[in-house]
Design a protein around this motif. Structure first.
Motif, short mmCIF file in Angstrom:
data_model
loop_
_atom_site.label_atom_id
_atom_site.label_comp_id
_atom_site.label_asym_id
_atom_site.label_seq_id
_atom_site.Cartn_x
_atom_site.Cartn_y
_atom_site.Cartn_z
N ILE B 290 0.83 -1.21 0.00
CA ILE B 290 0.00 0.00 0.00
C ILE B 290 0.86 1.26 0.00
O ILE B 290 0.44 2.32 -0.47
CB ILE B 290 -0.99 -0.03 1.18
CG1 ILE B 290 -2.06 1.05 0.99
CG2 ILE B 290 -0.28 0.16 2.52
CD1 ILE B 290 -3.33 0.77 1.69
N VAL B 291 2.08 1.16 0.51
CA VAL B 291 2.92 2.36 0.60
C VAL B 291 3.41 2.79 -0.78
O VAL B 291 3.27 3.94 -1.18
CB VAL B 291 4.13 2.11 1.53
CG1 VAL B 291 4.98 3.36 1.62
CG2 VAL B 291 3.65 1.65 2.90
N SER B 292 3.93 1.81 -1.54
CA SER B 292 4.49 2.19 -2.83
C SER B 292 3.41 2.32 -3.90
O SER B 292 3.63 2.92 -4.94
CB SER B 292 5.54 1.17 -3.27
OG SER B 292 5.04 -0.13 -3.13
N HIS B 293 2.23 1.76 -3.66
CA HIS B 293 1.18 1.83 -4.67
C HIS B 293 -0.07 2.56 -4.15
O HIS B 293 -1.18 2.22 -4.52
CB HIS B 293 0.79 0.43 -5.15
CG HIS B 293 1.90 -0.29 -5.83
ND1 HIS B 293 2.76 -1.14 -5.16
CD2 HIS B 293 2.32 -0.28 -7.12
CE1 HIS B 293 3.64 -1.63 -6.01
NE2 HIS B 293 3.40 -1.12 -7.21
N PRO B 295 -1.61 5.46 -4.66
CA PRO B 295 -2.61 6.00 -5.59
C PRO B 295 -3.42 4.89 -6.26
O PRO B 295 -4.62 5.03 -6.47
CB PRO B 295 -1.76 6.74 -6.64
CG PRO B 295 -0.50 7.05 -5.94
CD PRO B 295 -0.27 5.96 -4.97
N LEU B 296 -2.77 3.77 -6.56
CA LEU B 296 -3.48 2.67 -7.19
C LEU B 296 -4.56 2.12 -6.27
O LEU B 296 -5.71 1.92 -6.67
CB LEU B 296 -2.50 1.55 -7.57
CG LEU B 296 -3.15 0.33 -8.20
CD1 LEU B 296 -3.62 0.64 -9.61
CD2 LEU B 296 -2.22 -0.87 -8.19
N VAL B 297 -4.18 1.91 -5.00
CA VAL B 297 -5.14 1.36 -4.05
C VAL B 297 -6.31 2.33 -3.86
O VAL B 297 -7.47 1.92 -3.83
CB VAL B 297 -4.45 1.05 -2.70
CG1 VAL B 297 -5.46 0.60 -1.67
CG2 VAL B 297 -3.39 -0.02 -2.91
N ASN B 298 -5.98 3.63 -3.79
CA ASN B 298 -7.05 4.61 -3.66
C ASN B 298 -7.97 4.57 -4.87
O ASN B 298 -9.19 4.60 -4.75
CB ASN B 298 -6.47 6.03 -3.53
CG ASN B 298 -5.91 6.25 -2.14
OD1 ASN B 298 -6.27 5.53 -1.21
ND2 ASN B 298 -5.02 7.23 -2.01
#
Lengths: 166, 658
Positions: B290-293, B295-298
């Motif tokens: 979730i940290v590096s991705h 925006p994707l998760v959002n």
């Protein structure tokens, strides 16, 4: 007949005589290309219970549930294997979409009427009822399958008949 | 003929609306009869037959009688006086928007929208004095009549109206031919043309009619009827005018569009696909850091919410209000109550409750049957009701409401209720064995058995004993069920519980071997791990499971569907207690996976019906899972065990196809 109309007639004749050639084991078969919707890999088939062996099950074709039939099993071929090369030809016959599993798809051939010979009387496995004839191309022999007749035939058990046995 | 009848009826209804005519039971009866006769007339014309002239004349006479008796010489409010004061004339004003007024105007609606009015000069060519009077009367509905002048050959009327020319034309063409009519938007100076002296005699006669509107409107009912016969516009012209009026009224309903159902279904399918794709993506995204991705998760979360909203919105397109069903009952109840000599008040509740279109069409027949039953068997005659200390008017309530993911439709009557004794007696005479302490609910369920009727007399309304089991079957086919609650002397309440839609199913996913299946959640009662001591064998092969003093047959899913690699030991498996078509049994599966909502996909579209399977669905990973048909699975298992049984006893060498 005007020149334009005759050209159109030739074009449509040529189109209707194109066949998709596929292989089952060492044999080469062909189906009318206009019946073919698409070709895809064999994957993710959900088995259905209490159906003949050659009905592999159903799969999800972009949201549509499509039955998958293995012609190799139907024609009692040996060495039925499923691998990366196994191909499903999705055909559209009698308002239905059906996938047929074959060993491979080779090419699309144009056959002129004089290249198509009437089918000889075969044995029981593949009655000549299901054949459009035999196509001969140089030294290759193509079995031209009437896919619509084959798939809608009662023994394929693809289509509901009113009197199914209890 | 059709015209005459409709005109009389229209006029009468118009008076009713204005409160000049008080409705009585016999008047309403006549109106309904007229409506039926109009239907017959229309059918007759459509099939190229001559309509029944006798019935028509009789109806016309009755209607005219009513018109005369009821309205007589009573002073009615002047139609002209009701009109809102005309706004200043604006000759150059563009045509007002077409509104569904045309039809309303034809029936004499006098409430003109007070938008822009302008002055029109209407010229009538070759119209008799009688018809002129009538036309002027009609024109009054459109606005204020100004000067009138001319004779039979050419007669001019000025009218201040906000209605468009074509609307007025359409209405007048009911009476005269289009060629006889000219309408021009005129400047105020048009009045100057009218020579008061020459016009006086005609004006006098028409203005009397206009001023003493009470009498003239009162008389106009029969008047219009005779006038139309006299004028008799050719069918083509009249039809054209009517069509124009219809087109106008359609044009105004821009709030709705008519779309073929399969287009809607296609959208629903596509949205279903989108949801599946979205959940596939979501699964993949959830494994990411979730940290590096971030925006994707959002983005995925946003997509999920939007996709769900979209799905809900699309599903609502197929929904129709229950009013579509309920609106047909007042007439049915009325007619039936009359026929049976009962006094019935029909109450409908929850008309706006929405239900899937395919369900709404299929609920009509069962519901009609239940209503007929309630009227015939449930509600008593007024005398009996009074004797029982109830109001002589019976009350029949139809209600619809949402309840969780289901819709609950109730048919409630305050009649005599079901008679437990009579049902039991009938059941015994039908050769059923009945336990002594049978519960009320079980007794009520008996009336759903085929051929069961407690009516002493078979009427043409009900009592043939074929109805209730068909009702039950229909409702079960829709994925719902029927319950009956009844109290002697107080009434009966029949409850139909239906899923909101057939396209989405609440399912319980289960695993057996390596395969995943779905059970319709409404069929699942409970699930438990069977204990060895609760399992009993019967007749060698069959097994039953004891669940709280109840013995349920066991059906093993991997037997029924030939699933390889499933758990074979009963005590390792999970027993899901399911109920379908009144049968209850324990279904043995390997594992429960969880509950989920799935989009139901038909298997028959490209394939055929499969025993034990009702439909299929697509899971989050894109694979297909089959939805089990609880009742059919039971039948399938029966057949299979019979085959097994036979095979064993005949030492048959036949090999079952895999």
């Amino acid at each position: 007949m005007t020149a334009q109309a005759s050209v159109a007639a030739i074009v449509s004749e040529a189109a209707s005589n194109e066949y998709l050639v596929f292989s089952l084991g060492d044999e080469e078969y062909a189906v009318d290309i206009l019946k073919v919707q698409e070709i895809r890999g064999y994957e993710n088939v959900t088995r259905i219970a209490n159906v003949p062996e050659f009905i592999k099950g159903v799969t999800n074709l972009r949201g549509v549930i499509v039955p998958i039939i293995d012609l190799r099993l139907k024609f009692h071929l040996e060495n039925v294997e499923y691998g990366g090369q196994t191909v499903v030809i999705v055909v559209n016959v009698a308002d239905r979409i059906v996938g047929i599993v074959v060993d491979g798809v080779s090419d699309v051939m144009s056959l002129t009427p004089d290249q198509i010979k009437p089918a000889p009387e075969f044995g029981v496995t593949l009655s000549s009822d299901y054949l459009n004839g035999i196509g001969s191309l140089d030294d290759r022999m193509l079995v031209l399958v009437d896919i619509e007749k084959l798939l809608t035939h009662e023994e394929m058990q693809l289509v509901d008949r009113t009197a199914t046995q209890g | 003929m059709l015209q005459e009848t409709t005109h009389i009826l229209e006029n009468l209804l118009d008076y009713t609306r204005r409160g000049e005519l008080t409705l009585r039971r016999d008047i309403v009866d006549t109106f309904l009869e007229t409506k039926d006769m109009l239907h017959d007339q229309l059918d007759a014309y459509r099939n190229g037959n001559e309509p029944d002239a006798e019935a028509f004349e009789r109806i016309c006479r009755i209607l005219q009688q009513i018109a005369q008796d009821e309205l007589g010489l009573r002073n009615a409010v002047s139609a002209a006086a009701e009109k809102p004061a005309a706004a200043p004339t604006e000759a150059a004003k563009p045509e007002p928007e077409p509104t569904p007024k045309a039809e309303a105007e034809a029936s004499g609606d006098s409430e003109t929208a007070a938008s822009g009015t302008r002055q029109l000069t209407i010229t009538l060519l070759g119209v008799s004095a009688k018809d002129r009077e009538l036309l002027v009367d009609e024109l009054k509905h459109f606005g204020d009549i100004g000067a009138q002048s001319g004779d039979e050959a050419r007669f001019q009327v000025t009218l201040e109206s906000s209605e468009s020319q074509s609307d007025i034309e359409a209405v007048l063409c009911f009476i005269i031919e289009p060629e006889q009519l000219q309408i021009e938007a005129s400047a105020a100076s048009a009045n100057a043309d009218v020579e008061s002296g020459a016009a006086e005699p005609v004006q006098a006669s028409t203005t009397t009619a206009a001023e003493s509107a009470g009498e003239s409107t009162g008389d106009s009912a029969p008047g219009s009827a005779t006038a139309t016969t006299a004028a008799k516009p050719p069918a083509a012209g009249g039809a054209k005018a009517k069509a124009a009026a219809k087109a106008k009224s359609k044009g105004g309903e821009s709030g709705t569009i008519r779309v073929p159902v399969d287009k809607v279904d296609q959208i629903i399918n596509l949205v279903g696909e989108l949801i599946i794709t979205q959940s596939m993506l979501e699964q993949t995204a959830s494994e990411m850091d979730i940290v590096s991705h971030g925006p994707l998760v959002n983005g995925m979360n946003l997509l999920q919410r939007n996709a769900r909203d979209l799905q809900e919105a699309v599903m609502s397109v197929r929904m129709m209000p229950m009013d579509y069903v309920f609106s047909r009952f007042p007439r049915l109840v009325r007619d039936l109550a009359d026929k049976l000599g009962k006094d019935v008040e029909l109450v409908t509740e929850g008309k706006s409750t929405e239900l899937d279109k395919s369900l709404i069409e299929r609920i009509i027949d069962p519901l009609t049957h239940l209503v007929r039953n309630s009227l015939d068997h449930g509600l008593e005659s007024p005398e009996k009701r009074e004797a029982a200390g109830k109001s002589p008017t019976g009350r029949l309530t139809l209600s619809a409401q949402h309840q969780g993911g289901n819709i609950l439709i109730e048919v409630i009557d305050d009649g005599a209720g079901l008679s437990r004794d009579r049902i039991l007696a009938k059941a015994r005479s039908n050769g059923l064995t009945i336990p002594d302490n049978i519960s009320d609910d079980d007794v009520w369920q008996m009336i759903f058995a085929p051929g069961f009727s407690t009516a002493e007399q078979v009427s043409d309304v009900s009592g043939r004993g074929v109805g209730m089991d068909v009702v039950k079957r229909n409702i079960q086919e829709m994925g719902g069920h029927v319950e009956i609650m009844s109290q002697p002397g107080k009434g009966t309440n029949t409850r139909i519980v239906l899923p909101l839609t057939l396209a989405i199913l609440d399912g319980m996913s289960i695993r057996c071997g390596k395969e995943t299946f779905l059970l319709p959640l409404n069929a699942v009662l409970e699930s438990l791990q069977p204990l060895a001591e609760d399992i009993y064998s019967m007749a060698g092969d069959d097994q039953v499971l004891k669940v709280r003093d109840e013995y349920l047959p066991i059906i093993t899913l991997h037997h029924a569907l030939d699933i390889p690699g499933a758990k074979t030991t009963v005590t390792e498996a999970i027993a899901v207690i399911v109920q379908g078509e009144g049968r209850r049994y324990a279904l043995l599966v390997d594992d429960l996976i969880g509950q989920q909502q799935v989009v139901v996909k038909n298997l028959e579209t490209n394939y055929r019906r499969v025993p034990g399977i009702s439909a299929a669905t697509i899971l989050g990973d894109g694979s297909v899972a089959l939805i089990l048909d609880i009742a059919d699975l039971h039948r399938l298992d029966r057949r299979k065990s019979q085959q097994r049984h036979k095979a064993k006893h005949h030492h048959s060498v036949e090999v079952q196809p895999a």
